[in-house]
Design a protein around this motif. Structure first.
Motif, PDB file in Angstrom:
ATOM      1  N   HIS A   1       0.861  -1.173   0.000  1.00  0.00           N
ATOM      2  CA  HIS A   1       0.000   0.000   0.000  1.00  0.00           C
ATOM      3  C   HIS A   1       0.900   1.227   0.000  1.00  0.00           C
ATOM      4  N   SER A   2       0.775   2.055  -1.010  1.00  0.00           N
ATOM      5  CA  SER A   2       1.567   3.281  -1.091  1.00  0.00           C
ATOM      6  C   SER A   2       0.871   4.390  -0.312  1.00  0.00           C
ATOM      7  N   HIS A   3       1.649   5.215   0.343  1.00  0.00           N
ATOM      8  CA  HIS A   3       1.103   6.354   1.079  1.00  0.00           C
ATOM      9  C   HIS A   3       2.047   7.527   0.915  1.00  0.00           C
ATOM     10  N   ARG A   4       1.549   8.707   1.159  1.00  0.00           N
ATOM     11  CA  ARG A   4       2.366   9.913   0.980  1.00  0.00           C
ATOM     12  C   ARG A   4       2.795  10.539   2.298  1.00  0.00           C
TER      13      ARG A   4
ATOM     14  N   ASP B   1       2.254   5.110  11.867  1.00  0.00           N
ATOM     15  CA  ASP B   1       2.483   4.060  12.848  1.00  0.00           C
ATOM     16  C   ASP B   1       1.358   3.031  12.795  1.00  0.00           C
ATOM     17  N   ASN B   2       1.633   1.901  13.397  1.00  0.00           N
ATOM     18  CA  ASN B   2       0.685   0.806  13.563  1.00  0.00           C
ATOM     19  C   ASN B   2       0.042   0.285  12.277  1.00  0.00           C
ATOM     20  N   PRO B   3       0.810   0.048  11.200  1.00  0.00           N
ATOM     21  CA  PRO B   3       0.155  -0.558  10.032  1.00  0.00           C
ATOM     22  C   PRO B   3      -0.309  -1.974  10.376  1.00  0.00           C
ATOM     23  N   ARG B   4      -1.532  -2.290   9.988  1.00  0.00           N
ATOM     24  CA  ARG B   4      -2.098  -3.598  10.305  1.00  0.00           C
ATOM     25  C   ARG B   4      -2.838  -4.124   9.072  1.00  0.00           C
ATOM     26  N   TRP B   5      -2.388  -5.255   8.548  1.00  0.00           N
ATOM     27  CA  TRP B   5      -3.006  -5.890   7.390  1.00  0.00           C
ATOM     28  C   TRP B   5      -3.982  -6.967   7.846  1.00  0.00           C
TER      29      TRP B   5
ATOM     30  N   LYS C   1      -8.325  -9.885  -1.606  1.00  0.00           N
ATOM     31  CA  LYS C   1      -8.481  -8.531  -1.073  1.00  0.00           C
ATOM     32  C   LYS C   1      -7.891  -8.502   0.324  1.00  0.00           C
ATOM     33  N   ALA C   2      -7.147  -7.444   0.586  1.00  0.00           N
ATOM     34  CA  ALA C   2      -6.556  -7.253   1.906  1.00  0.00           C
ATOM     35  C   ALA C   2      -6.805  -5.813   2.341  1.00  0.00           C
ATOM     36  N   ALA C   3      -7.115  -5.654   3.606  1.00  0.00           N
ATOM     37  CA  ALA C   3      -7.344  -4.322   4.164  1.00  0.00           C
ATOM     38  C   ALA C   3      -6.122  -3.908   4.965  1.00  0.00           C
ATOM     39  N   ILE C   4      -5.816  -2.622   4.907  1.00  0.00           N
ATOM     40  CA  ILE C   4      -4.749  -2.067   5.743  1.00  0.00           C
ATOM     41  C   ILE C   4      -5.338  -0.916   6.555  1.00  0.00           C
ATOM     42  N   HIS C   5      -4.897  -0.846   7.788  1.00  0.00           N
ATOM     43  CA  HIS C   5      -5.263   0.265   8.666  1.00  0.00           C
ATOM     44  C   HIS C   5      -3.963   0.805   9.256  1.00  0.00           C
ATOM     45  N   TYR C   6      -3.835   2.138   9.261  1.00  0.00           N
ATOM     46  CA  TYR C   6      -2.679   2.769   9.898  1.00  0.00           C
ATOM     47  C   TYR C   6      -3.053   4.195  10.297  1.00  0.00           C
TER      48      TYR C   6
ATOM     49  N   ASP D   1      -7.940   3.786   6.358  1.00  0.00           N
ATOM     50  CA  ASP D   1      -8.341   2.419   6.036  1.00  0.00           C
ATOM     51  C   ASP D   1      -8.407   2.310   4.520  1.00  0.00           C
ATOM     52  N   ALA D   2      -7.844   1.249   3.981  1.00  0.00           N
ATOM     53  CA  ALA D   2      -7.868   1.037   2.532  1.00  0.00           C
ATOM     54  C   ALA D   2      -7.961  -0.460   2.255  1.00  0.00           C
TER      55      ALA D   2
END
Length: 103
Positions: A20-23, A28-32, A59-64, A80-81
């Motif tokens: 997951h790309s982010h800018r 902190d706390n990335p969770r797949w 499909k996978a969800a990420i939260h950070y 959330d993505a």
């Protein structure tokens, strides 16, 4: 970019299709969480190679959390993505041991 490390061998990168790309600089706390596993197809060839392809992506969800603040108290923002993942490549047998080569 958040990419889980699935191969602890030094010098290996991009060993997992989950990314997951982010800018944001401070996160902190990335969770797949895997929401759906892929459906795959296996096509054997006469030379013993098996081609693997995705028929239905997983499909996978990420939260950070992210922030722009350098000092405490920081204001954090949740993200959330959901990412679609595919698998594709070839499996061969090298000296009796399966070997994977991604597309």
């Amino acid at each position: 970019m958040f990419t889980p490390d699935t191969d602890p061998t030094p010098g290996t990168i991009d060993t997992c299709p989950m990314r997951h790309s982010h800018r944001h600089t401070i996160t902190d706390n990335p969770r797949w969480t895997v929401l759906q596993y892929p459906q795959v197809r296996f096509d054997p060839a006469p030379d013993g190679t098996v081609t693997v392809s995705t028929t239905t992506p997983s499909k996978a969800a990420i939260h950070y959390r992210w922030t722009q603040y350098l000092t405490e108290p920081r204001q954090w923002y949740d993200v959330d993505a959901v990412e679609e993942l595919t698998v594709g490549g070839r499996v061969t047998a090298e000296q009796g041991t399966p070997a994977w080569a991604a597309d």
